[in-house]
Design an enzyme around this catalytic site. Structure first.
Site, PDB file in Angstrom:
ATOM      1  CB  CYS A   1      -0.988  -0.034   1.168  1.00  0.00           C
ATOM      2  SG  CYS A   1      -0.268   0.169   2.818  1.00  0.00           S
TER       3      CYS A   1
ATOM      4  NE  ARG B   1      -4.456   1.577   1.836  1.00  0.00           N
ATOM      5  CZ  ARG B   1      -4.303   2.299   0.739  1.00  0.00           C
ATOM      6  NH1 ARG B   1      -5.211   2.272  -0.218  1.00  0.00           N
ATOM      7  NH2 ARG B   1      -3.227   3.054   0.565  1.00  0.00           N
TER       8      ARG B   1
ATOM      9  CG  ASP C   1      -4.344   5.406   2.813  1.00  0.00           C
ATOM     10  OD1 ASP C   1      -4.480   4.839   3.921  1.00  0.00           O
ATOM     11  OD2 ASP C   1      -3.291   5.966   2.462  1.00  0.00           O
TER      12      ASP C   1
END
Length: 143
Positions: free
Chosen positions: A10, A16, A115
């Site tokens: 990520c 994440r 995000d």
């Protein structure tokens, strides 16, 4: 093709990808699973909201330390998961050998995983659920 080494990517490698890494490790204890960021907050632990969500799943990610993706990690991986098309592109532009083994986790739903960094808990819950859904879609290809 056996995917024995999976890298999850990520941006910061604190929200994440650590969650996805931990979920993959739980599902595939015999595979090598790692995570990194394209703009990693190097040396940082996982975000407190990510820690909380994972502990609710009885998964401990307190020892996670963020790191930057590099060529060595990219080479080692049989499969690289990203959270968005732009991350896939970023990786493939830097390391053309990653083409064909780099996919976004939400590939089969054509979905980016947003995000949650610096957002409220609900954003983390959404990201977590999107990661779980994405992993479910990949299950028959990874096994």
């Amino acid at each position: 093709m056996a995917f024995n080494n999976i890298l999850v990517v990520c941006v910061g490698n604190i929200c994440r990808s650590p969650m996805a890494e931990a979920l993959l490790k739980k599902r595939y204890p015999n595979k090598v699973i790692d995570s990194a960021g394209v703009g990693a907050l190097i040396g940082h632990p996982a975000d407190s909201s990510a820690l909380k969500i994972m502990s609710e799943q009885q998964i401990d990610i307190t020892d996670h330390i963020a790191k930057q993706i590099d060529e060595k990690l990219a080479k080692k991986a049989d499969l690289i998961f990203t959270m968005s098309d732009s991350q896939t592109k970023w990786i493939e532009e830097r390391w053309p050998f990653c083409r064909g083994k780099t996919f976004k986790l939400g590939h089969w739903q054509n979905k980016d995983i947003a995000d949650p960094y610096k957002h409220e808990m609900s954003a983390f819950e959404t990201a977590y659920q999107d990661i779980v859904d994405g992993l479910d879609q990949w299950a028959d290809k990874i096994n």
